[in-house]
Design a protein around this motif. Structure first.
Motif, short mmCIF file in Angstrom:
data_model
loop_
_atom_site.label_atom_id
_atom_site.label_comp_id
_atom_site.label_asym_id
_atom_site.label_seq_id
_atom_site.Cartn_x
_atom_site.Cartn_y
_atom_site.Cartn_z
N ARG A 342 0.85 -1.20 0.00
CA ARG A 342 0.00 0.00 0.00
C ARG A 342 0.88 1.23 0.00
O ARG A 342 2.06 1.19 0.40
CB ARG A 342 -0.92 0.03 1.21
N VAL A 343 0.31 2.35 -0.45
CA VAL A 343 0.99 3.63 -0.29
C VAL A 343 1.22 3.86 1.20
O VAL A 343 0.41 3.43 2.03
CB VAL A 343 0.16 4.77 -0.91
N HIS A 344 2.29 4.53 1.53
CA HIS A 344 2.59 4.74 2.94
C HIS A 344 2.56 6.22 3.27
O HIS A 344 3.17 7.04 2.58
CB HIS A 344 3.96 4.18 3.31
N GLY A 345 1.84 6.56 4.34
CA GLY A 345 1.82 7.95 4.81
C GLY A 345 0.95 8.84 3.95
O GLY A 345 -0.06 8.42 3.38
N GLY A 346 1.39 10.08 3.79
CA GLY A 346 0.58 11.08 3.10
C GLY A 346 0.34 10.79 1.64
O GLY A 346 -0.69 11.13 1.07
N GLY A 347 1.31 10.14 1.00
CA GLY A 347 1.14 9.74 -0.38
C GLY A 347 1.60 10.77 -1.39
O GLY A 347 2.34 11.69 -1.07
N PHE A 348 1.16 10.56 -2.63
CA PHE A 348 1.45 11.37 -3.81
C PHE A 348 2.86 11.15 -4.35
O PHE A 348 3.10 11.25 -5.55
CB PHE A 348 1.22 12.87 -3.55
N ALA A 349 3.80 10.88 -3.50
CA ALA A 349 5.17 10.56 -3.89
C ALA A 349 5.85 9.94 -2.68
O ALA A 349 5.29 9.94 -1.59
CB ALA A 349 5.92 11.81 -4.34
N GLY A 350 7.05 9.40 -2.90
CA GLY A 350 7.80 8.92 -1.74
C GLY A 350 7.72 7.43 -1.53
O GLY A 350 8.21 6.65 -2.35
N THR A 351 7.08 7.01 -0.44
CA THR A 351 7.27 5.67 0.08
C THR A 351 6.05 4.77 -0.06
O THR A 351 4.92 5.24 0.04
CB THR A 351 7.64 5.74 1.57
N MET A 352 6.32 3.48 -0.24
CA MET A 352 5.27 2.48 -0.13
C MET A 352 5.67 1.43 0.90
O MET A 352 6.86 1.22 1.18
CB MET A 352 5.01 1.81 -1.49
N LEU A 353 4.67 0.81 1.50
CA LEU A 353 4.88 -0.24 2.50
C LEU A 353 4.60 -1.59 1.85
O LEU A 353 3.57 -1.77 1.20
CB LEU A 353 3.94 -0.03 3.69
N VAL A 354 5.53 -2.50 1.99
CA VAL A 354 5.39 -3.84 1.43
C VAL A 354 5.64 -4.86 2.55
O VAL A 354 6.61 -4.72 3.31
CB VAL A 354 6.39 -4.07 0.27
N VAL A 355 4.78 -5.86 2.65
CA VAL A 355 4.95 -6.94 3.61
C VAL A 355 5.02 -8.24 2.85
O VAL A 355 4.15 -8.54 2.02
CB VAL A 355 3.79 -6.98 4.63
N ILE A 356 6.07 -9.03 3.11
CA ILE A 356 6.30 -10.28 2.38
C ILE A 356 6.44 -11.42 3.38
O ILE A 356 7.17 -11.31 4.37
CB ILE A 356 7.58 -10.19 1.51
N ALA A 357 5.75 -12.51 3.10
CA ALA A 357 5.88 -13.71 3.94
C ALA A 357 7.31 -14.24 3.85
O ALA A 357 7.95 -14.16 2.80
CB ALA A 357 4.89 -14.77 3.49
N ASP A 358 7.79 -14.77 4.96
CA ASP A 358 9.18 -15.26 5.02
C ASP A 358 9.49 -16.22 3.87
O ASP A 358 10.58 -16.19 3.28
CB ASP A 358 9.43 -15.95 6.35
N LYS A 359 8.54 -17.10 3.56
CA LYS A 359 8.78 -18.12 2.55
C LYS A 359 9.00 -17.52 1.16
O LYS A 359 9.60 -18.16 0.29
CB LYS A 359 7.61 -19.11 2.51
#
Length: 390
Positions: A342-359
């Motif tokens: 998902r987009v992270h924080g305020g958005g429009f530019a910058g950062t995204m958050l990604v979660v990945i299973a260990d496998k």
């Protein structure tokens, strides 16, 4: 460098700058917004967690009513306690945040005084990890520790920080960032009543998954008008119903009159209000899932939040879907395995958050590093401590 090495380097620099030794060490973490994208400024619900990126600061009191602050990579900052009025030429600067925090603390009747600080940070500026909020809460914590017997409550420090950012820094914001950083840990916060929100700390570990922050290459620190437009358009909808914020609007009435609301406001304003109402429900469901270790449902809600931010809140690009952030969000959806984003924080530019299973982590991590660079794909861990004296 690890934390001990950073502290030792800061102490050495402190001596070089002030010709005396620092007496105290403070830490102020970054945060990730798990869910609750742009809900806080309309008295909504959020899930937020502190992470293992932080500002470290060494400090000592001084008796001449001045704050002197050296932050690695920035020029010296000095604020005199007798000159705390707002300076419009300081908008968007760290000096404005120092001045704003001091002004609000004095206005609220707290004792204030001078201090020296040397700091560094692993929170990358302008990438959605709340470097400004961490800085604000750090200043408040130092004043609380030195001059108020460390008695100022975490949420009060958050409110002071929000004032400094909204008024002195001139960036409209809710209370998610400051609250998450001041409180520490994973927190569900319902801002229905701003004076006394419902805050529930969730004592949970999330095993089997890795959290990544991906800096897609654009700085969001100059996008204040975009963030302000979200709040303004939500206000257009709430004002249609005679209310100040969307939390005060009856959701059933909103959907019942949605066509008329769109005529009086705009299509985008209606989409953004729709995101708000649905996001509050996602936050509540995600919170309940975390309390019973139902991580699949929690991550499902996080993924759905990201889709809503893209399609309804529309804070994933400024002008074109060819910009770096939307392209990154689309790219991650092509990866194989159990992956949430998902987009992270305020958005429009910058950062995204990604979660990945260990496998599925190693292969996908290498793909992301190859595409965005190792320095832009940062593994983070959820932590339990908010801003504190070490």
């Amino acid at each position: 460098m690890n934390t001990d090495q950073r502290i030792e380097a800061l102490k050495e620099r402190f001596v070089r700058k002030f010709k005396e030794e620092a007496t105290d060490v403070f830490s102020s973490p970054g945060r990730i917004e798990l869910l609750g994208n742009h809900t806080d400024h309309n008295n909504g619900k959020v899930l937020v967690s502190t992470i293992d990126l932080n500002i470290l600061a060494v400090a000592s009191k001084r008796d001449d009513n001045r704050v002197v602050f050296y932050s690695k990579g920035f020029p010296k900052m000095t604020v005199t306690l007798s000159r705390l009025k707002l300076h419009e030429n300081e908008y968007g600067t760290s000096v404005a945040l120092i001045r704003g925090v001091l002004f609000k603390m004095k206005q609220l009747g707290y004792k204030i005084g001078g201090f020296n600080v040397v700091s560094d940070s692993t929170i990358f500026k302008g990438a959605g990890v709340s470097s400004s909020a961490a800085f604000e809460i750090l200043i408040g914590k130092i004043i609380s520790y030195y001059y108020n017997e460390d008695s100022i409550a975490a949420f009060k420090l958050a409110q002071i920080g929000q004032f400094a950012e909204s008024v002195y820094f001139n960036k409209p914001c809710g209370l998610l960032d400051q609250s998450g950083i001041a409180l520490g840990g994973i927190n569900y916060i319902d801002f229905k009543y701003l004076v006394e929100p419902v805050i529930k700390n969730i004592k949970v570990k999330i095993p089997g998954y890795q959290f990544l922050l991906i800096n897609t290459g654009d700085d969001h620190s100059k996008l204040t008008p975009c963030y302000a437009a979200i709040k303004d358009e939500m206000a257009m909808v709430s004002h249609y119903f005679g209310q100040k914020v969307l939390r005060e609007v009856d959701e059933e009435e909103f959907y019942k009159h949605i066509d008329e609301v769109e005529k009086k406001t705009s299509h985008r304003a209606v989409l953004r209000a729709t995101h708000y109402f649905e996001e509050n429900k996602r936050v509540a469901r995600a919170y309940e899932a975390l309390t019973v270790n139902d991580f699949k449902t929690f991550f499902k809600m996080m993924d759905e939040s990201g889709l809503s931010s893209y399609n309804n809140l529309q804070n994933c690009y400024v002008e074109s879907e060819e910009e770096k952030l939307p392209q990154a969000l689309k790219f991650v959806k092509t990866l194989k395995g159990e992956i949430y984003s998902r987009v992270h924080g305020g958005g429009f530019a910058g950062t995204m958050l990604v979660v990945i299973a260990d496998k599925d982590f190693e292969e996908n991590y290498n793909i992301l590093v190859e595409k965005y660079g190792k320095n832009n794909v940062m593994r983070v861990a959820l932590t339990e401590n908010g801003t504190c004296h070490l």
